[in-house]
Design an enzyme around this catalytic site. Structure first.
Site, PDB file in Angstrom:
ATOM      1  N   HIS A 177      -1.416 -37.841   1.836  1.00 26.52           N
ATOM      2  CA  HIS A 177      -0.839 -38.764   2.814  1.00 26.52           C
ATOM      3  C   HIS A 177      -0.078 -37.996   3.896  1.00 26.52           C
ATOM      4  CE1 HIS A 177      -0.795 -42.081  -0.455  1.00 26.52           C
ATOM      5  NE2 HIS A 177      -1.639 -42.477   0.491  1.00 26.52           N
ATOM      6  N   CYS A 264       7.004 -42.254  -2.138  1.00 30.01           N
ATOM      7  CA  CYS A 264       6.024 -43.142  -2.773  1.00 30.01           C
ATOM      8  C   CYS A 264       6.667 -44.137  -3.730  1.00 30.01           C
ATOM      9  CB  CYS A 264       5.011 -42.330  -3.574  1.00 30.01           C
ATOM     10  SG  CYS A 264       4.437 -40.836  -2.785  1.00 30.01           S
TER      11      CYS A 264
HETATM   12  N1  GLY Z   1      -1.801 -40.948  -7.380  1.00 29.89           N
HETATM   13  C1  GLY Z   1      -1.423 -41.440  -6.139  1.00 29.89           C
HETATM   14  C2  GLY Z   1      -2.592 -41.751  -5.286  1.00 29.89           C
HETATM   15  O1  GLY Z   1      -3.532 -40.979  -5.295  1.00 29.89           O
HETATM   16  O2  GLY Z   1      -2.662 -42.743  -4.614  1.00 29.89           O
END
Ligand code: GLY
Length: 273
Positions: A177, A264
């Site tokens: 991300h 996150c």
């Molecule tokens: N494990 C977090 C993701 O890949 O979205």
């Protein structure tokens, strides 16, 4: 009617939403398998994380684990919370699509306006919260394997009516991300890896780079006066401390096995009723 808060809208918050990890974390997505995460240790880190949010002034809504969604504890990817309204994301990972519907009832408790990113034809229209960095002046969205141009366009259409500018940027290749590699520290300052800042996407901002070899420290959160960062990155912690930030380090070894980090694990927003 919900009012507004004083202070910078990009890091002054009253609330956070988190979701507890469940047994199914062992099935969580990961780019590279570095071993099964320990639920016991992850739960301990998660408690420390929630305590840090509370110490920064957060009222924390702690949602129960969702065993059908192994990555469900990474609530940030399912929504974007702004002062004017919330936007429910459409995750680009098929196993995470259902997380959007799961977060909706909680958002509706706090917001009068909750918009949704829609799936468009031919498999487009994806966006995950981990690719979105809200700063004081704009919203940056990094295209990635989880976020496409149609997702960004829909977000722009929604938030522009609330007065926000969306700028599409690029998440570095091989990085999950956009915010895996950067965080907001204050109105003008971004914590970033050199790999990401070299793209020029933060031109016009002050940039603090994570220490060499500590790239995984780039994903932090600023919540009111506190910068919450993963433990194990002493040089970056020292850089931030010397720059005048109040830093709290939280264990992240187990979430890191699932490519997850500080941002996150929560949705952060302001609501004063
Ligand atoms: N494990 C977090 C993701 O890949 O979205």
């Amino acid at each position: 009617m919900v009012g507004t808060t004083l202070g910078a809208r990009s890091f002054t918050f009253s609330h956070a939403i988190t979701r507890k990890p469940g047994q199914s974390i062992t099935d969580g997505l990961r780019a590279v398998d570095t071993g099964a995460p320990s639920l016991e240790l992850m739960e301990s880190h998660h408690k420390d994380y929630v305590a840090a949010l509370k110490s920064a002034g957060a009222q924390v809504v702690e949602l129960p684990a969702l065993e059908q969604f192994p990555d469900g504890l990474f609530v940030e990817d399912a929504a974007l919370c702004l002062r004017e309204g919330a936007v429910i994301m459409r995750p680009g990972a098929p196993s995470r699509l259902g997380e959007s519907a799961a977060i909706a009832p909680t958002l509706l408790q706090f917001y009068e306006e909750v918009a949704m990113i829609e799936g468009l034809g031919q498999g487009s229209g994806y966006i995950e919260g981990g690719d979105i960095l809200v700063t004081e002046r704009e919203i940056l969205v990094g295209l990635s394997k989880r976020t496409d141009t149609m997702g960004v366009k829909q977000l722009r259409d929604i938030v522009s009516r609330w007065g926000y500018t969306v700028r599409e940027v690029v998440t570095p290749r091989g990085v999950l991300h956009f915010k895996t590699d950067c965080s907001l520290l204050d109105e003008e300052t971004i914590l970033s890896t050199r790999k990401l800042s070299n793209s020029g996407c933060f031109d016009g901002y002050e940039i603090i780079h994570v220490a060499e070899g500590e790239e995984a420290a780039a994903n932090t959160i600023r919540f009111n006066d506190l910068v919450i960062m993963p433990s194990g990155f002493p040089k970056t912690a020292e850089i931030l401390d010397k720059a005048g930030y109040h830093v709290r380090e939280i264990g992240n070894s187990e979430c890191a096995k699932l490519d997850g980090g500080m941002s996150c694990l929560s949705l952060r927003f302001s609501r004063f009723v």
